[in-house]
Write a protein that holds these residues in place. Structure first.
Motif, PDB file in Angstrom:
ATOM      1  N   GLU A  83       0.840  -1.207   0.000  1.00 31.32           N
ATOM      2  CA  GLU A  83       0.000   0.000   0.000  1.00 31.32           C
ATOM      3  C   GLU A  83       0.869   1.249   0.000  1.00 31.32           C
ATOM      4  O   GLU A  83       1.550   1.560   0.982  1.00 31.32           O
ATOM      5  N   LEU A  84       0.816   1.920  -1.120  1.00 29.13           N
ATOM      6  CA  LEU A  84       1.649   3.108  -1.308  1.00 29.13           C
ATOM      7  C   LEU A  84       0.746   4.331  -1.139  1.00 29.13           C
ATOM      8  O   LEU A  84      -0.276   4.438  -1.811  1.00 29.13           O
ATOM      9  N   ILE A  85       1.127   5.237  -0.232  1.00 36.23           N
ATOM     10  CA  ILE A  85       0.275   6.410   0.022  1.00 36.23           C
ATOM     11  C   ILE A  85       1.009   7.666  -0.431  1.00 36.23           C
ATOM     12  O   ILE A  85       2.127   7.942   0.007  1.00 36.23           O
ATOM     13  N   ILE A  86       0.363   8.395  -1.348  1.00 38.62           N
ATOM     14  CA  ILE A  86       0.964   9.612  -1.884  1.00 38.62           C
ATOM     15  C   ILE A  86       0.105  10.783  -1.419  1.00 38.62           C
ATOM     16  O   ILE A  86      -1.049  10.932  -1.840  1.00 38.62           O
ATOM     17  N   ASN A  87       0.659  11.589  -0.522  1.00 41.78           N
ATOM     18  CA  ASN A  87      -0.043  12.800  -0.066  1.00 41.78           C
ATOM     19  C   ASN A  87       0.358  13.923  -1.018  1.00 41.78           C
ATOM     20  O   ASN A  87       1.537  14.298  -1.079  1.00 41.78           O
ATOM     21  N   GLY A  88      -0.596  14.416  -1.777  1.00 41.23           N
ATOM     22  CA  GLY A  88      -0.291  15.438  -2.785  1.00 41.23           C
ATOM     23  C   GLY A  88       0.333  16.681  -2.160  1.00 41.23           C
ATOM     24  O   GLY A  88      -0.038  17.087  -1.055  1.00 41.23           O
ATOM     25  N   VAL A  89       1.322  17.263  -2.845  1.00 39.54           N
ATOM     26  CA  VAL A  89       1.954  18.504  -2.367  1.00 39.54           C
ATOM     27  C   VAL A  89       1.803  19.573  -3.463  1.00 39.54           C
ATOM     28  O   VAL A  89       1.506  19.243  -4.613  1.00 39.54           O
ATOM     29  N   SER A  90       2.051  20.830  -3.099  1.00 39.67           N
ATOM     30  CA  SER A  90       1.917  21.884  -4.115  1.00 39.67           C
ATOM     31  C   SER A  90       3.172  21.899  -4.995  1.00 39.67           C
ATOM     32  O   SER A  90       4.256  21.522  -4.554  1.00 39.67           O
ATOM     33  N   LYS A  91       2.990  22.365  -6.234  1.00 40.96           N
ATOM     34  CA  LYS A  91       4.108  22.344  -7.185  1.00 40.96           C
ATOM     35  C   LYS A  91       5.331  23.103  -6.679  1.00 40.96           C
ATOM     36  O   LYS A  91       6.448  22.638  -6.790  1.00 40.96           O
ATOM     37  N   GLY A  92       5.083  24.242  -6.054  1.00 41.19           N
ATOM     38  CA  GLY A  92       6.201  25.068  -5.604  1.00 41.19           C
ATOM     39  C   GLY A  92       7.038  24.409  -4.518  1.00 41.19           C
ATOM     40  O   GLY A  92       8.174  24.810  -4.273  1.00 41.19           O
ATOM     41  N   SER A  93       6.479  23.364  -3.868  1.00 43.43           N
ATOM     42  CA  SER A  93       7.222  22.784  -2.743  1.00 43.43           C
ATOM     43  C   SER A  93       8.229  21.726  -3.190  1.00 43.43           C
ATOM     44  O   SER A  93       8.978  21.209  -2.369  1.00 43.43           O
ATOM     45  N   MET A  94       8.249  21.384  -4.475  1.00 35.34           N
ATOM     46  CA  MET A  94       9.257  20.403  -4.930  1.00 35.34           C
ATOM     47  C   MET A  94      10.405  21.110  -5.649  1.00 35.34           C
ATOM     48  O   MET A  94      10.240  22.150  -6.252  1.00 35.34           O
ATOM     49  N   HIS A  95      11.576  20.517  -5.572  1.00 29.46           N
ATOM     50  CA  HIS A  95      12.800  21.183  -6.055  1.00 29.46           C
ATOM     51  C   HIS A  95      13.823  20.150  -6.523  1.00 29.46           C
ATOM     52  O   HIS A  95      13.678  18.950  -6.251  1.00 29.46           O
ATOM     53  N   GLY A  96      14.855  20.628  -7.181  1.00 29.00           N
ATOM     54  CA  GLY A  96      15.932  19.746  -7.647  1.00 29.00           C
ATOM     55  C   GLY A  96      16.708  19.163  -6.480  1.00 29.00           C
ATOM     56  O   GLY A  96      16.705  19.724  -5.384  1.00 29.00           O
ATOM     57  N   VAL A  97      17.358  18.003  -6.730  1.00 26.88           N
ATOM     58  CA  VAL A  97      18.105  17.334  -5.660  1.00 26.88           C
ATOM     59  C   VAL A  97      19.369  16.682  -6.215  1.00 26.88           C
ATOM     60  O   VAL A  97      19.549  16.574  -7.422  1.00 26.88           O
ATOM     61  N   GLU A  98      20.191  16.221  -5.283  1.00 26.31           N
ATOM     62  CA  GLU A  98      21.337  15.402  -5.646  1.00 26.31           C
ATOM     63  C   GLU A  98      21.080  14.037  -5.016  1.00 26.31           C
ATOM     64  O   GLU A  98      20.747  13.953  -3.824  1.00 26.31           O
TER      65      GLU A  98
END
Ligand code: EPU
Length: 435
Positions: free
Chosen positions: A215-230
């Motif tokens: 059971e995979l649960i994805i809590n939606g987030v706003s677009k602005g809250s995601m960013h690039g990563v290493e």
């Protein structure tokens, strides 16, 4: 010019081999990088033709990439997305291209991706992907061989997968990261590559729990809250398992480094059962050796954590040389026994009855001309050729290049006699061999 792999067999393998990054994880991370107007840096990227294909796919969508084979690092700058169409020329070459569907729908509210169609190992439908996106509220149509998905305001929901499809779990996860509310994927795929994608997305700012469970649960987030990563991808468990099978078939003693033995417990147990010695040295390495004759066993492929379908052809090559009769059942794909006719040409005794193969062990295999009909059938040819008496010449090796980086280099270091040659080459003693 067409190339072939030539192996002079019957050499035991000794030394150490290091495993590359997981093909089936990194391709999905590359698709996921399309989600943000930013740059993602991914380490441990294997040197494979499929990675090059994914670079082309995301490049046509507007992402800028900088890939260093030397450092095994790729930088993906998806600040500007200029197109939303993934062409058939890419998707027909590599099914993982279909994973840009969920990411592009999420990011742009629109995506048009060619339908993959069937492939060498089976029908490989994408109906669960489409149904999942529709349940999230996307308007999905199929026109002229393309899936067109539209939806700017996706809404989280409960999605039940009929079977735990890896690709559908990933596409739905990518589509749901920005959806409004909570998405639950029930009967989700539990493969390590799913956990890697969820971890990557979480570091980018997504909110996903339960990866690695059903059971995979994805809590939606706003677009602005995601960013690039290493981020550094996981090791390739199928490459590691294939090297384990090579030692099982040829004998010798090899330390396999930069792998995760915990991802291969089923394969390890089966190899122990047939008489191979395996010792986990640390969480990232194991030592494998074979001294005695192997004995037969039965194998049934299953979604993770069961015996992986991608290891079915490689272990079949090993079992052709085990005492007794092994029954191998392929339960995921309807056409994944393409290695059987080629193994028979090398002297294997295998009878196929639908999704079951009866493998009666023989004392030895002999080298001849064979071909790789798909990636893992190709791995089976390499394993059989390494163990066989005499010379084996393997054709259609572009399949093998999709999933095994630096194969000749790694095997030569272990003592194998393996070469990649153009179709017409002088091999030895001025003997001209028309390959
Ligand atoms: N299926 C459907 N409908 C769908 C999706 C899947 O009927 O909408 C069926 C397929 O036809 C297949 C089964 O479900 O019979 C499993 O398919 P799944 O979706 O799990 O596989 P996939 O995502 O297409 C990935 C790997 C495969 C690996 C499988 C199973 C990638 C790029 N590919 O494929 O890897 O065999 O999971 O573990 O991740 C390989 O590396 O050689 C390879 C084929």
């Amino acid at each position: 010019m067409e190339q072939k792999i030539v192996i002079e067999g019957e050499k035991e393998l000794f030394g150490e081999v290091s495993i590359g990054g997981a093909k089936n994880a990194v391709l999905k991370l590359m698709a996921a990088a399309l989600l943000v107007e930013d740059t993602c840096t991914i380490h441990n990227v294997p040197d494979l033709s499929d990675v090059e294909t994914m670079i082309d796919v995301i490049g046509t969508l507007g992402a800028k990439t900088d890939y260093s084979k030397k450092t095994q690092t790729i930088e993906i700058d998806a600040t500007n997305i200029t197109d939303f169409v993934a062409d058939y020329k890419y998707v027909s070459k590599m099914r993982a291209s279909f994973n840009v569907l969920g990411a592009m729908l999420s990011r742009c509210g629109e995506a048009k991706v060619a339908l993959p169609g069937g492939c060498a190992i089976g029908e490989r439908r994408v109906d669960f992907h489409i149904k999942g996106l529709q349940q999230l509220g996307a308007d999905v149509t199929i026109e002229n061989g393309y899936v067109i998905a539209k939806g700017k305001n996706l809404v989280g929901c409960d999605i039940f997968l009929d079977i735990p499809s890896v690709g559908a779990t990933e596409n739905i996860m990518l589509a749901a990261v920005y959806a409004n509310g909570v998405t639950r994927i029930r009967n989700a795929a539990q493969e390590p590559e799913i956990i890697d994608l969820a971890n990557f997305l979480n570091v980018m700012g997504a909110d996903i729990v339960g990866a690695g469970t059903s059971e995979l649960i994805i809590n939606g987030v706003s677009k602005g809250s995601m960013h690039g990563v290493e981020y550094s991808t996981i090791p390739d468990r199928i490459e590691a398992g294939s090297y384990m099978c090579m030692v099982a078939a040829c004998g010798g003693e090899v330390i396999i480094q930069n792998m995760l033995p915990s991802h291969l417990t089923f394969v390890t147990n089966k190899l122990l059962e047939i008489g191979v010695n395996i010792r986990v040295i640390n969480p990232y390495a194991l030592k494998i050796s074979k001294k005695n004759k192997l004995v037969a066993t039965d194998i049934i492929t299953q979604p993770f954590p069961g015996f992986p379908t991608d290891m079915q052809a490689p272990i079949m090559a090993v079992l052709t040389l085990a005492d007794g009769v092994s029954i191998i059942t392929e339960s995921l794909y309807e056409n994944r026994f393409m290695q059987i006719p080629e193994l028979r040409r090398m002297g294997a005794n295998i009878q196929q009855e639908g999704l079951h193969a009866l493998v009666k062990g023989v004392d030895y295999l002999t080298g001849t001309d064979v071909k790789a009909s798909d990636l893992r059938a190709g791995a089976a040819m390499i394993i059989a050729a390494l163990a066989a008496k005499g010379r084996t010449i393997i054709g259609n090796i572009h399949h093998i290049d999709r999933g095994y980086e630096k194969l000749e280099e790694k095997l030569t270091a272990l003592g194998a006699n393996i070469k990649r040659v153009a179709t017409e080459t002088i091999l030895s003693d001025n003997q001209k061999v028309n390959l």
